[in-house]
Design a protein around this motif. Structure first.
Motif, PDB file in Angstrom:
ATOM      1  N   TYR A 149     -10.182   5.770  -9.306  1.00 21.89           N
ATOM      2  CA  TYR A 149      -8.915   5.082  -9.055  1.00 21.89           C
ATOM      3  C   TYR A 149      -8.061   5.952  -8.127  1.00 21.89           C
ATOM      4  CZ  TYR A 149     -10.343   2.431 -13.202  1.00 21.89           C
ATOM      5  OH  TYR A 149     -11.040   1.663 -14.103  1.00 21.89           O
ATOM      6  N   PRO A 150      -8.067   5.669  -6.829  1.00 16.88           N
ATOM      7  CA  PRO A 150      -7.255   6.477  -5.915  1.00 16.88           C
ATOM      8  C   PRO A 150      -5.768   6.142  -6.055  1.00 16.88           C
ATOM      9  CG  PRO A 150      -8.307   4.682  -4.723  1.00 16.88           C
ATOM     10  CD  PRO A 150      -8.828   4.615  -6.133  1.00 16.88           C
ATOM     11  N   ILE A 151      -4.977   7.132  -6.380  1.00 17.80           N
ATOM     12  CA  ILE A 151      -3.522   6.945  -6.463  1.00 17.80           C
ATOM     13  C   ILE A 151      -2.920   7.051  -5.061  1.00 17.80           C
ATOM     14  CG2 ILE A 151      -1.407   7.692  -7.589  1.00 17.80           C
ATOM     15  CD1 ILE A 151      -3.671   6.650  -9.441  1.00 17.80           C
ATOM     16  N   THR A 152      -3.490   7.934  -4.263  1.00 11.92           N
ATOM     17  CA  THR A 152      -3.102   8.055  -2.854  1.00 11.92           C
ATOM     18  C   THR A 152      -4.276   7.550  -2.007  1.00 11.92           C
ATOM     19  OG1 THR A 152      -3.891  10.336  -2.889  1.00 11.92           O
ATOM     20  CG2 THR A 152      -1.525   9.981  -3.232  1.00 11.92           C
ATOM     21  N   GLY A 153      -4.075   7.513  -0.694  1.00  9.09           N
ATOM     22  CA  GLY A 153      -5.095   6.912   0.163  1.00  9.09           C
ATOM     23  C   GLY A 153      -5.486   7.759   1.355  1.00  9.09           C
ATOM     24  N   LYS A 154      -5.795   9.024   1.132  1.00  7.12           N
ATOM     25  CA  LYS A 154      -6.217   9.894   2.219  1.00  7.12           C
ATOM     26  C   LYS A 154      -7.634   9.540   2.695  1.00  7.12           C
ATOM     27  CE  LYS A 154      -2.590  12.524   2.469  1.00  7.12           C
ATOM     28  NZ  LYS A 154      -1.740  12.511   3.687  1.00  7.12           N
ATOM     29  N   THR A 155      -7.904   9.805   3.961  1.00 10.19           N
ATOM     30  CA  THR A 155      -9.235   9.602   4.513  1.00 10.19           C
ATOM     31  C   THR A 155     -10.273  10.377   3.709  1.00 10.19           C
ATOM     32  OG1 THR A 155      -8.326   9.317   6.726  1.00 10.19           O
ATOM     33  CG2 THR A 155     -10.664   9.859   6.579  1.00 10.19           C
ATOM     34  N   HIS A 156     -11.356   9.694   3.313  1.00 10.96           N
ATOM     35  CA  HIS A 156     -12.475  10.313   2.584  1.00 10.96           C
ATOM     36  C   HIS A 156     -12.042  10.912   1.252  1.00 10.96           C
ATOM     37  CE1 HIS A 156     -14.863  11.045   6.593  1.00 10.96           C
ATOM     38  NE2 HIS A 156     -14.614   9.762   6.359  1.00 10.96           N
ATOM     39  N   PHE A 196       0.811  -1.218   0.000  1.00  8.12           N
ATOM     40  CA  PHE A 196       0.000   0.000   0.000  1.00  8.12           C
ATOM     41  C   PHE A 196       0.847   1.272   0.000  1.00  8.12           C
ATOM     42  CE2 PHE A 196      -2.817  -3.369   1.163  1.00  8.12           C
ATOM     43  CZ  PHE A 196      -4.009  -3.041   0.539  1.00  8.12           C
ATOM     44  N   PRO A 197       1.776   1.461   0.950  1.00  2.85           N
ATOM     45  CA  PRO A 197       2.576   2.700   0.892  1.00  2.85           C
ATOM     46  C   PRO A 197       3.471   2.760  -0.337  1.00  2.85           C
ATOM     47  CG  PRO A 197       3.428   1.215   2.580  1.00  2.85           C
ATOM     48  CD  PRO A 197       2.099   0.661   2.139  1.00  2.85           C
ATOM     49  N   ASN A 198       3.827   1.597  -0.882  1.00  2.00           N
ATOM     50  CA  ASN A 198       4.681   1.568  -2.070  1.00  2.00           C
ATOM     51  C   ASN A 198       3.881   1.659  -3.367  1.00  2.00           C
ATOM     52  OD1 ASN A 198       6.967   1.337  -0.473  1.00  2.00           O
ATOM     53  ND2 ASN A 198       6.975  -0.904  -0.544  1.00  2.00           N
ATOM     54  N   ARG A 199       2.552   1.813  -3.250  1.00  3.61           N
ATOM     55  CA  ARG A 199       1.657   1.967  -4.404  1.00  3.61           C
ATOM     56  C   ARG A 199       1.813   0.814  -5.393  1.00  3.61           C
ATOM     57  NH1 ARG A 199       1.868   8.554  -5.573  1.00  3.61           N
ATOM     58  NH2 ARG A 199       1.508   9.179  -3.394  1.00  3.61           N
ATOM     59  N   GLN A 200       1.867  -0.387  -4.856  1.00  5.54           N
ATOM     60  CA  GLN A 200       1.998  -1.579  -5.694  1.00  5.54           C
ATOM     61  C   GLN A 200       0.686  -2.353  -5.776  1.00  5.54           C
ATOM     62  OE1 GLN A 200       5.302  -3.420  -3.606  1.00  5.54           O
ATOM     63  NE2 GLN A 200       6.784  -2.579  -5.052  1.00  5.54           N
ATOM     64  N   ILE A 201      -0.405  -1.695  -5.438  1.00  8.41           N
ATOM     65  CA  ILE A 201      -1.712  -2.330  -5.507  1.00  8.41           C
ATOM     66  C   ILE A 201      -2.669  -1.383  -6.231  1.00  8.41           C
ATOM     67  CG2 ILE A 201      -2.392  -1.470  -3.209  1.00  8.41           C
ATOM     68  CD1 ILE A 201      -3.838  -4.243  -2.902  1.00  8.41           C
ATOM     69  N   LYS A 246     -14.556  -1.855  -5.529  1.00  8.90           N
ATOM     70  CA  LYS A 246     -14.968  -2.902  -6.466  1.00  8.90           C
ATOM     71  C   LYS A 246     -13.858  -3.891  -6.806  1.00  8.90           C
ATOM     72  CE  LYS A 246     -18.030  -4.809  -9.198  1.00  8.90           C
ATOM     73  NZ  LYS A 246     -19.242  -5.460  -8.638  1.00  8.90           N
ATOM     74  N   ARG A 247     -12.632  -3.402  -7.031  1.00  6.17           N
ATOM     75  CA  ARG A 247     -11.575  -4.297  -7.491  1.00  6.17           C
ATOM     76  C   ARG A 247     -10.246  -3.995  -6.815  1.00  6.17           C
ATOM     77  NH1 ARG A 247     -14.125  -2.278 -12.008  1.00  6.17           N
ATOM     78  NH2 ARG A 247     -15.592  -3.728 -13.015  1.00  6.17           N
ATOM     79  N   LEU A 248      -9.455  -5.058  -6.612  1.00  6.00           N
ATOM     80  CA  LEU A 248      -8.086  -4.943  -6.104  1.00  6.00           C
ATOM     81  C   LEU A 248      -7.202  -5.859  -6.943  1.00  6.00           C
ATOM     82  CD1 LEU A 248      -8.665  -5.124  -2.237  1.00  6.00           C
ATOM     83  CD2 LEU A 248      -7.856  -3.129  -3.504  1.00  6.00           C
ATOM     84  N   ALA A 249      -6.064  -5.358  -7.381  1.00  8.46           N
ATOM     85  CA  ALA A 249      -5.136  -6.156  -8.174  1.00  8.46           C
ATOM     86  C   ALA A 249      -3.710  -5.840  -7.762  1.00  8.46           C
ATOM     87  CB  ALA A 249      -5.336  -5.885  -9.665  1.00  8.46           C
ATOM     88  N   PHE A 250      -2.867  -6.881  -7.686  1.00  9.78           N
ATOM     89  CA  PHE A 250      -1.477  -6.704  -7.290  1.00  9.78           C
ATOM     90  C   PHE A 250      -0.703  -7.976  -7.606  1.00  9.78           C
ATOM     91  CE2 PHE A 250      -3.914  -8.318  -3.745  1.00  9.78           C
ATOM     92  CZ  PHE A 250      -3.149  -9.344  -3.220  1.00  9.78           C
ATOM     93  N   ASN A 251       0.611  -7.856  -7.640  1.00 12.82           N
ATOM     94  CA  ASN A 251       1.475  -9.023  -7.744  1.00 12.82           C
ATOM     95  C   ASN A 251       1.794  -9.504  -6.334  1.00 12.82           C
ATOM     96  OD1 ASN A 251       1.586  -9.001 -10.567  1.00 12.82           O
ATOM     97  ND2 ASN A 251       3.308  -7.572 -10.572  1.00 12.82           N
ATOM     98  N   ASP A 252       1.556 -10.783  -6.098  1.00 10.87           N
ATOM     99  CA  ASP A 252       1.765 -11.316  -4.759  1.00 10.87           C
ATOM    100  C   ASP A 252       3.232 -11.154  -4.361  1.00 10.87           C
ATOM    101  OD1 ASP A 252       2.375 -13.502  -2.686  1.00 10.87           O
ATOM    102  OD2 ASP A 252       0.182 -13.555  -2.812  1.00 10.87           O
ATOM    103  N   PRO A 253       3.509 -10.512  -3.218  1.00 12.68           N
ATOM    104  CA  PRO A 253       4.904 -10.271  -2.824  1.00 12.68           C
ATOM    105  C   PRO A 253       5.666 -11.543  -2.463  1.00 12.68           C
ATOM    106  CG  PRO A 253       3.425  -9.642  -1.053  1.00 12.68           C
ATOM    107  CD  PRO A 253       2.556  -9.943  -2.237  1.00 12.68           C
ATOM    108  N   LEU A 254       4.959 -12.641  -2.210  1.00 13.74           N
ATOM    109  CA  LEU A 254       5.630 -13.894  -1.850  1.00 13.74           C
ATOM    110  C   LEU A 254       5.916 -14.757  -3.076  1.00 13.74           C
ATOM    111  CD1 LEU A 254       3.652 -14.935   1.361  1.00 13.74           C
ATOM    112  CD2 LEU A 254       5.653 -13.453   1.155  1.00 13.74           C
ATOM    113  N   THR A 255       4.984 -14.772  -4.030  1.00 12.29           N
ATOM    114  CA  THR A 255       5.127 -15.660  -5.184  1.00 12.29           C
ATOM    115  C   THR A 255       5.373 -14.932  -6.495  1.00 12.29           C
ATOM    116  OG1 THR A 255       2.758 -15.651  -5.705  1.00 12.29           O
ATOM    117  CG2 THR A 255       3.533 -17.252  -4.061  1.00 12.29           C
ATOM    118  N   GLY A 256       5.054 -13.642  -6.534  1.00 15.24           N
ATOM    119  CA  GLY A 256       5.169 -12.886  -7.772  1.00 15.24           C
ATOM    120  C   GLY A 256       3.997 -13.073  -8.702  1.00 15.24           C
ATOM    121  N   GLU A 257       3.048 -13.928  -8.338  1.00 17.17           N
ATOM    122  CA  GLU A 257       1.892 -14.196  -9.179  1.00 17.17           C
ATOM    123  C   GLU A 257       0.888 -13.045  -9.106  1.00 17.17           C
ATOM    124  OE1 GLU A 257       1.389 -16.850 -11.217  1.00 17.17           O
ATOM    125  OE2 GLU A 257       3.463 -17.391 -10.719  1.00 17.17           O
TER     126      GLU A 257
END
Length: 297
Positions: free
Chosen positions: A227-234, A161-166, A274-285
């Protein structure tokens, strides 16, 4: 029906390292330290095994006070208001739990809600006291919430999340904005406003960014993809208000609705994670999750 037996494994305790003082017992210290909780309440909690020592064992009412002694206690709210809306679990594995949170249900204990929160419900359902939310969405917002299920891998998922990888996509319904050209990106500086739970935009260094697309035009109301690029409250609620299209049924923006009223389940905030997408940090999948909830109706 009688209450189910209290199981500490299904709850999360708060911890107090006893401060310096001249109290005779731990009970005396607790009463003095938490002035809003009367002695009768502490006696009741101790009698029900809801105040524990450092080893996780229930304390006695006459346990001697000792500075630095670690005491665990479980937050309780008298006459906590039940929330009828039900969550659903979309995914469970060794490391992650993904849940669909309904409108009005808080993610974690806060204020007047302790047991009627997504976290507490999932701990009870899955029997996993190690669950920790990896991010938060507002009580009024519905949709996806990711939980870490394993302390050993937690930091790897938290770093997404802080690294904006999701990548996060929300859906919203709000008034039409025919005078604007989409897609667009809205940026601003957001800070806490008044009342304390509201955010506001001010001049200064930008700290929030949202991409806005139009998904469907429905007359006076449009369905938007946010699509929130940052994650501020509200953030999404404030940014849409700034564009001139406060989300339908928003109790805080552009103005605060009357406080203290019962939730109106027929008028939920029209905002869905609605949606979340990311590369799994453990497997890379690649991982992809989509809410089964909708804003229709």
């Amino acid at each position: 029906m009688p209450d189910a037996p209290f199981n500490p494994a299904h709850h999360q305790a708060s911890t107090l390292s006893l401060p310096s003082g001249t109290w005779a017992t731990v009970l005396d210290c607790l009463c003095d330290h938490f002035k809003a909780i009367d002695r009768a309440q502490w006696l009741d909690r101790i009698a029900r095994g809801r105040v524990l020592d450092a080893q996780g064992k229930p304390i006695d009412v006459d346990l001697p006070y000792k500075q630095g002694l670690r005491i665990h206690y479980f937050r309780e709210v008298a006459n906590e208001r039940p929330i009828a809306a039900q969550e659903s679990i979309l995914h469970v594995d060794e490391h992650l739990v993904v849940a669909d949170k309904p409108h009005f249900l808080p993610v974690t204990p806060t204020g007047e809600y302790v047991e009627h929160t997504l976290l507490r419900r999932l701990i009870r359902r899955l029997g996993n006291p190690h669950l920790v939310p990896l991010h938060r969405i507002d009580r009024h917002t519905a949709g996806l919430v990711l939980f870490s299920a394993n302390p050993a891998s937690r930091s790897a998922y938290q770093a997404l999340f802080p690294n904006r990888q999701i990548d996060k996509c929300y859906e919203a319904i709000a008034p039409a904005l025919p005078h604007l050209t989409f897609p667009l990106v809205h940026t601003s500086r957001m800070v806490h406003g008044e009342p304390f739970f509201r955010m506001q935009e001010v001049a200064g260094v930008i700290n929030s960014e949202t991409r806005v697309e139009v998904a469907q035009k429905m007359g006076d109301l449009w369905r938007y993809r946010l699509y929130p690029i940052t994650g501020k409250t509200h953030q999404l609620r404030v940014h849409m208000t700034a564009l001139g299209a406060s989300l339908c049924n928003d109790p805080f923006y552009p103005e605060v609705c009357a406080q203290g009223e019962e939730d109106d389940y027929t008028k939920p905030l029209k905002l869905l994670a609605k949606r979340l997408a990311f590369n799994d940090p453990l497997t890379g999948e690649p991982r992809f999750f989509e809410s089964r909830l909708t804003l229709d109706g």
